[in-house]
Design a protein around this motif. Structure first.
Motif, mmCIF file in Angstrom:
data_model
loop_
_atom_site.group_PDB
_atom_site.id
_atom_site.type_symbol
_atom_site.label_atom_id
_atom_site.label_comp_id
_atom_site.label_asym_id
_atom_site.label_seq_id
_atom_site.Cartn_x
_atom_site.Cartn_y
_atom_site.Cartn_z
ATOM 1 N N TYR A 1 0.833 -1.188 0.000
ATOM 2 C CA TYR A 1 0.000 0.000 0.000
ATOM 3 C C TYR A 1 0.876 1.251 0.000
ATOM 4 N N TYR A 2 0.524 2.173 -0.878
ATOM 5 C CA TYR A 2 1.290 3.396 -1.055
ATOM 6 C C TYR A 2 0.412 4.617 -0.813
ATOM 7 N N CYS A 3 0.995 5.668 -0.261
ATOM 8 C CA CYS A 3 0.343 6.965 -0.322
ATOM 9 C C CYS A 3 1.123 7.840 -1.299
ATOM 10 N N ALA A 4 0.417 8.795 -1.856
ATOM 11 C CA ALA A 4 1.004 9.673 -2.861
ATOM 12 C C ALA A 4 0.369 11.052 -2.740
ATOM 13 N N ALA A 5 1.044 12.052 -3.302
ATOM 14 C CA ALA A 5 0.590 13.430 -3.142
ATOM 15 C C ALA A 5 0.620 14.182 -4.464
ATOM 16 N N ASN A 6 -0.323 15.109 -4.603
ATOM 17 C CA ASN A 6 -0.269 16.065 -5.700
ATOM 18 C C ASN A 6 -0.946 17.354 -5.282
ATOM 19 N N GLN A 7 -0.875 18.328 -6.165
ATOM 20 C CA GLN A 7 -1.521 19.619 -5.894
ATOM 21 C C GLN A 7 -2.453 19.995 -7.036
ATOM 22 N N ARG A 8 -3.075 18.981 -7.626
ATOM 23 C CA ARG A 8 -3.999 19.221 -8.720
ATOM 24 C C ARG A 8 -5.360 19.663 -8.185
ATOM 25 N N ARG A 9 -6.150 20.225 -9.096
ATOM 26 C CA ARG A 9 -7.460 20.745 -8.675
ATOM 27 C C ARG A 9 -8.402 19.608 -8.303
ATOM 28 N N LEU A 10 -8.359 18.516 -9.067
ATOM 29 C CA LEU A 10 -9.252 17.394 -8.796
ATOM 30 C C LEU A 10 -8.500 16.305 -8.032
ATOM 31 N N CYS A 11 -9.219 15.668 -7.152
ATOM 32 C CA CYS A 11 -8.610 14.612 -6.320
ATOM 33 C C CYS A 11 -9.142 13.278 -6.816
ATOM 34 N N ILE A 12 -8.421 12.687 -7.741
ATOM 35 C CA ILE A 12 -8.828 11.420 -8.359
ATOM 36 C C ILE A 12 -7.705 10.421 -8.147
ATOM 37 N N PRO A 13 -8.001 9.266 -7.561
ATOM 38 C CA PRO A 13 -6.933 8.301 -7.264
ATOM 39 C C PRO A 13 -6.476 7.512 -8.495
ATOM 40 N N GLU A 14 -5.891 8.222 -9.432
ATOM 41 C CA GLU A 14 -5.256 7.601 -10.578
ATOM 42 C C GLU A 14 -3.764 7.835 -10.457
ATOM 43 N N ALA A 15 -2.985 6.772 -10.547
ATOM 44 C CA ALA A 15 -1.560 6.837 -10.220
ATOM 45 C C ALA A 15 -0.811 7.876 -11.049
ATOM 46 N N GLY A 16 -1.170 7.998 -12.315
ATOM 47 C CA GLY A 16 -0.457 8.921 -13.189
ATOM 48 C C GLY A 16 -0.633 10.380 -12.833
ATOM 49 N N LEU A 17 -1.585 10.684 -11.951
ATOM 50 C CA LEU A 17 -1.849 12.069 -11.577
ATOM 51 C C LEU A 17 -1.069 12.490 -10.336
ATOM 52 N N PHE A 18 -0.306 11.582 -9.767
ATOM 53 C CA PHE A 18 0.388 11.874 -8.504
ATOM 54 C C PHE A 18 1.881 12.020 -8.727
#
Length: 122
Positions: free
Chosen positions: A92-109
């Protein structure tokens, strides 16, 4: 560079519970969306849930048994996992981004932790 650290994994019997934690090392999670993902052997990384910096949440693949939450005072994001099944066994991994939408798709993190192993077995 944001560094993430997961903890709380381990061996649990079917039907049991675990709470995973995600914290930042040397920085803060405050302004980041945080997602939880998992990857089982031989499978692609799968998104579980995402929580925004303003504490809204979206649950995807594991509805009803997993809950994401955020403790701003502890600067930690949690994944509470109940009624665990053998098929939940994964890293299990946690990941972070600063995008406007919060969608758990790996490529967005953009930032990832090292992962914590969860094994569900009797």
């Amino acid at each position: 560079q944001l560094q993430l650290v997961e903890s709380g994994g381990g061996l649990v019997q079917p039907g049991g519970s675990l709470r995973l934690s995600c914290a930042a090392s040397g920085s803060t999670l405050k302004n980041y969306n945080i997602g939880w993902f998992r990857q089982a052997p031989g499978k692609e990384r799968e998104g579980i849930s995402c929580i925004t910096s303003s504490v809204s949440s979206t649950n995807y693949t594991v509805k009803g048994r997993f809950t994401i939450s955020r403790d701003s005072a502890r600067d930690t994001v949690y994944l509470q996992m109940n009624s665990l099944k053998p098929e939940d066994t994964a890293v299990y991994y946690c990941a972070a981004n600063q995008r406007r939408l919060c969608i758990p798709e790996a490529g967005l993190f953009d930032f990832w932790g090292q992962g914590t192993q969860v094994t569900v077995s009797s």
